[in-house]
Design an enzyme around this catalytic site. Structure first.
Site, PDB file in Angstrom:
ATOM      1  N   HIS A  38      -7.056  -4.121   5.179  1.00 40.94           N
ATOM      2  CA  HIS A  38      -6.109  -4.731   4.223  1.00 40.94           C
ATOM      3  C   HIS A  38      -6.324  -6.234   4.066  1.00 40.94           C
ATOM      4  CE1 HIS A  38      -3.787  -6.319   7.596  1.00 40.94           C
ATOM      5  NE2 HIS A  38      -3.700  -5.097   8.115  1.00 40.94           N
ATOM      6  N   ARG A  64      -0.968  -5.379  14.553  1.00 43.39           N
ATOM      7  CA  ARG A  64      -0.911  -6.375  13.467  1.00 43.39           C
ATOM      8  C   ARG A  64       0.025  -7.481  13.942  1.00 43.39           C
ATOM      9  NH1 ARG A  64       0.049  -3.322   9.563  1.00 43.39           N
ATOM     10  NH2 ARG A  64       2.286  -3.418   9.190  1.00 43.39           N
ATOM     11  N   HIS A  68       6.520  -9.040  -1.472  1.00 41.61           N
ATOM     12  CA  HIS A  68       5.223  -9.311  -2.086  1.00 41.61           C
ATOM     13  C   HIS A  68       5.548 -10.033  -3.392  1.00 41.61           C
ATOM     14  CE1 HIS A  68       2.869  -5.819   0.036  1.00 41.61           C
ATOM     15  NE2 HIS A  68       3.479  -6.616   0.870  1.00 41.61           N
ATOM     16  N   HIS A  95      -0.075 -12.327   1.622  1.00 42.08           N
ATOM     17  CA  HIS A  95       0.397 -12.286   0.233  1.00 42.08           C
ATOM     18  C   HIS A  95       1.492 -13.320   0.031  1.00 42.08           C
ATOM     19  CE1 HIS A  95       3.800 -10.139   2.041  1.00 42.08           C
ATOM     20  NE2 HIS A  95       2.902  -9.460   2.710  1.00 42.08           N
ATOM     21  N   ASP A  99       6.988  -3.859  11.937  1.00 39.93           N
ATOM     22  CA  ASP A  99       6.875  -4.718  10.755  1.00 39.93           C
ATOM     23  C   ASP A  99       8.227  -4.638  10.068  1.00 39.93           C
ATOM     24  OD1 ASP A  99       6.321  -6.001   8.393  1.00 39.93           O
ATOM     25  OD2 ASP A  99       4.446  -4.937   7.991  1.00 39.93           O
ATOM     26  N   ASP A 152       9.028 -11.485   6.350  1.00 41.41           N
ATOM     27  CA  ASP A 152       8.078 -10.388   6.553  1.00 41.41           C
ATOM     28  C   ASP A 152       7.318 -10.648   7.845  1.00 41.41           C
ATOM     29  OD1 ASP A 152       6.305  -8.320   6.327  1.00 41.41           O
ATOM     30  OD2 ASP A 152       5.252  -9.090   4.558  1.00 41.41           O
ATOM     31  N   GLU A 160      -1.468 -11.995   8.146  1.00 42.92           N
ATOM     32  CA  GLU A 160      -1.236 -10.762   8.896  1.00 42.92           C
ATOM     33  C   GLU A 160      -2.504  -9.966   9.206  1.00 42.92           C
ATOM     34  OE1 GLU A 160       0.760  -7.711   6.429  1.00 42.92           O
ATOM     35  OE2 GLU A 160       1.121  -9.300   4.977  1.00 42.92           O
ATOM     36  N   HIS A 179       1.449   2.041   6.175  1.00 42.29           N
ATOM     37  CA  HIS A 179       2.826   2.009   5.673  1.00 42.29           C
ATOM     38  C   HIS A 179       3.654   3.131   6.287  1.00 42.29           C
ATOM     39  CE1 HIS A 179       2.055  -0.706   1.924  1.00 42.29           C
ATOM     40  NE2 HIS A 179       2.050  -1.368   3.063  1.00 42.29           N
ATOM     41  N   GLU A 212       1.990 -10.792  12.222  1.00 42.77           N
ATOM     42  CA  GLU A 212       2.274 -11.356  10.894  1.00 42.77           C
ATOM     43  C   GLU A 212       3.313 -12.455  10.960  1.00 42.77           C
ATOM     44  OE1 GLU A 212       4.010  -8.520   8.120  1.00 42.77           O
ATOM     45  OE2 GLU A 212       3.406  -9.766   6.428  1.00 42.77           O
TER      46      GLU A 212
HETATM   47  N1  GLY Z   1       5.695  -5.451   5.215  1.00 42.20           N
HETATM   48  C1  GLY Z   1       4.727  -5.278   4.228  1.00 42.20           C
HETATM   49  C2  GLY Z   1       3.630  -6.222   4.399  1.00 42.20           C
HETATM   50  O1  GLY Z   1       3.410  -6.707   5.478  1.00 42.20           O
HETATM   51  O2  GLY Z   1       2.972  -6.572   3.475  1.00 42.20           O
HETATM   52 MN    MN Z   2       3.230  -8.744   4.688  1.00 42.68          MN
HETATM   53 MN    MN Z   3       4.886  -6.982   6.924  1.00 40.83          MN
END
Ligand code: GLY
Ligand code: MN
Ligand code: MN
Length: 424
Positions: free
Chosen positions: A337, A394, A348, A341, A247, A258, A372, A230, A396
Site C-alpha cells: 500500500h 503497521r 482520506h 494520504h 488501526d 488515523d 503508515e 481492511h 501510522e
Molecule cells: N485507516 C485507514 C487508513 O489507514 O488509511
Molecule cells: Mn491511514
Molecule cells: Mn489507518
C-alpha cells in the site's frame, strides 16, 4: 470551534475562483436507510460542511456569480412541529438567516422555482460530481445544455488541503482522544479475549470524550488477521503471544485522526516480533523525518519502499540484491500500500496528489498527511522464515507540514517497544 466568519471567508475564497455568469451548487448528504425503519447516523457531506458548518440534511448551498459579484443562498428544511417531534429540532429559515453569514435563506421547497429564476443569463454550472443525489439530477438536466459545467469539488479539495489554525486545533483534539484510546487498548490487551472487546475499549474512550463517531471502522486484527489490510470483522479470539494490529481513530467535530499501533496480546513482544517491529519503526521514523515543504509524496513512497525492502532482506524475508528486488517489485508482496494520504474532514481527505496538469503536488505548510509503512506476512508463506509468519505490522502517525519541516501530531502515542510494554 470554527467561526461563522471563517466559513464566510471560505465561501469568498471559492467565489473568487468561480466564473462570471455561473451558478454553483453544493448539496448536503442524504439520510441513508440502514434497514427497515432504521437509519444510519447522519453525517454531513464533507464539502458542504466545509463551506457552511451546517449539520442538517436536506439543505443546498448556491453561489450565484454575475458581474463579478457573488450572492450566496442557502436552502434549508422548514420548521415542522410533527417532524421535529420525531427527529429533533431544525434550525429553520429564520434561525439559519441569523446564524449563517449567507445572503439569502429559503425553504428547501423553493429550490426548483428559485433555480429557474437563477438560471437567467447563466453560462456555466458547477456542482460536486460526487454528490449525485436526486436534487443533483435536476441540476444535471440543466447542466447538459450549458456551455460549460465543472466539478465544484475540485477547487474545494484544493482549499481543504491547507488546514487553518482552527482546523489543526480540531485535529489535535481528535488525536488526543485517540491517544487515550490506544493507550487504553495497550493496557487492556491482556484482559481481552476477543478482538471486539478491545474495539469496545477503544470506542468507549471515543464516545466518553465526545468524539461521537470513529473516523472509519476500527480495525482490530489479532495475529494473522492483520494481513488483511481492511479487516473490520473484529470478531475472532485473541491468542496469547500474537500481535494485534489496531488501526483506529475518532472523528471529533468533523475532523479525523488515523492511528495504527501494533501491540502484543501478552503485553510483551516476542523476539521475532521485536525484530520485525523495530525494522518497520525505523522506516516510519526515517520517512517522517523527510517531511518538509517542497518534498513530494512519491519521494516518501519510493524511500519507504527502498528502506522496507532493505530491511526485509536483512531479516531474510526477501532474498537477493535490494536494487534488483525493488526493480522487480518483489517488496510489494509484503508492503502493498501507499505510504500515506491527506487527512482532515475525511480520513482520506479528498484531494488529488497531482495538479490539473498532472504535475505532482509539493507538500506545503498547513497540509496534514499520514505516514503508515507496514509489513504483512501471511501465516502460510513458506518463503519467509517460520518465526515471522502470521505477523502483520503497521505503524501510522498523523503529520502536519510546517514552515520548519513537520510536526508529528501523534507524537505522544506510545510507539517504541519499551513505551508499549510499559502500558501493558
Ligand atoms: N485507516 C485507514 C487508513 O489507514 O488509511
Ligand atoms: Mn491511514
Ligand atoms: Mn489507518
Amino acid at each position: 470551534m470554527i467561526s461563522e466568519t471563517e466559513y464566510k471567508k471560505r465561501r469568498e475564497t471559492l467565489a473568487e475562483q468561480l466564473k462570471n455568469n455561473s451558478l454553483s451548487v453544493l448539496f448536503s448528504a442524504v439520510q441513508q436507510i440502514r434497514s427497515n425503519d432504521t437509519e444510519y447516523v447522519f453525517r454531513q457531506n464533507s464539502n458542504f460542511y466545509y463551506m457552511t458548518g451546517f449539520k442538517e440534511d436536506n439543505a443546498t448551498l448556491v453561489f450565484l456569480k454575475k458581474k463579478g459579484k457573488t450572492k450566496t443562498i442557502l436552502f434549508v428544511q422548514k420548521k415542522d412541529k410533527l417532524k421535529e417531534l420525531w427527529t429533533g429540532k431544525r434550525l429553520g429559515v429564520k434561525q439559519s438567516k441569523k446564524r449563517f453569514l449567507i445572503d439569502k435563506v429559503y425553504a428547501q421547497e423553493d429550490f426548483e422555482t428559485k433555480l429557474k429564476e437563477y438560471m437567467q443569463g447563466i453560462t456555466s454550472i458547477n456542482y460536486d460530481f460526487n454528490s449525485y443525489t436526486d436534487k443533483a439530477k435536476v441540476l444535471h438536466a440543466y447542466a447538459k445544455d450549458m456551455l460549460s459545467y465543472a466539478n465544484l469539488a475540485k477547487p474545494i479539495e484544493q482549499m481543504r488541503l491547507y488546514k487553518s489554525p482552527t482546523e489543526i486545533a480540531l485535529i489535535r483534539k481528535a488525536i488526543a482522544i485517540t491517544k487515550e484510546a490506544h493507550h487504553r487498548a495497550m493496557h487492556m490487551s491482556k484482559k481481552c479475549n476477543y478482538e471486539y472487546e478491545l474495539q469496545a475499549e477503544i470506542e468507549y474512550v471515543f464516545k466518553k470524550n465526545a468524539a461521537l463517531s470513529d473516523a472509519y471502522t476500527s480495525i482490530v486484527a489479532g495475529g494473522n488477521n492483520a494481513n488483511t489490510l481492511h479487516y473490520i470483522d473484529n470478531n475472532k479470539p485473541l491468542h496469547h503471544g500474537d500481535l494485534i494490529l489496531i488501526d483506529a481513530g475518532c472523528e471529533y467535530n468533523y475532523y479525523a485522526s488515523d492511528i495504527t499501533r501494533s501491540i502484543p496480546t501478552s503485553g510483551k513482544f516476542t523476539q521475532a516480533q521485536k525484530e520485525l517491529y523495530e525494522m518497520v519503526l525505523e522506516v516510519e521514523l526515517a520517512i517522517i523525518k523527510m517531511i518538509q515543504p517542497n518534498i513530494k509524496r512519491t519521494q516518501l513512497q519510493k524511500k519507504s519502499e527502498e528502506l522496507l525492502c532493505a530491511g526485509m532482506v536483512k531479516l531474510g524475508i526477501l532474498k537477493g540484491d535490494v536494487k534488483k528486488l525493488l526493480k522487480k517489485q518483489k517488496h510489494k508482496k509484503y508492503y502493498p500500500h501507499g505510504i500515506g494520504h491527506w487527512m482532515g474532514i475525511d480520513v482520506h481527505d479528498q484531494a488529488p496528489y497531482k495538479d490539473e496538469n498532472g504535475k505532482e503536488l509539493l507538500l506545503q505548510s498547513g497540509m496534514v498527511m499520514t505516514i503508515e509503512p507496514g509489513v504483512y506476512i501471511e501465516k502460510d508463506d513458506t518463503n519467509v522464515p517460520l518465526k515471522y509468519r502470521g505477523i502483520g505490522i503497521r505503524i501510522e502517525d498523523d503529520i502536519l507540514v510546517t514552515d520548519e519541516g513537520h510536526e508529528n501530531l501523534s507524537q505522544g502515542i506510545a510507539k517504541t517497544i519499551n513505551e508499549i510494554e510499559k502500558y501493558a
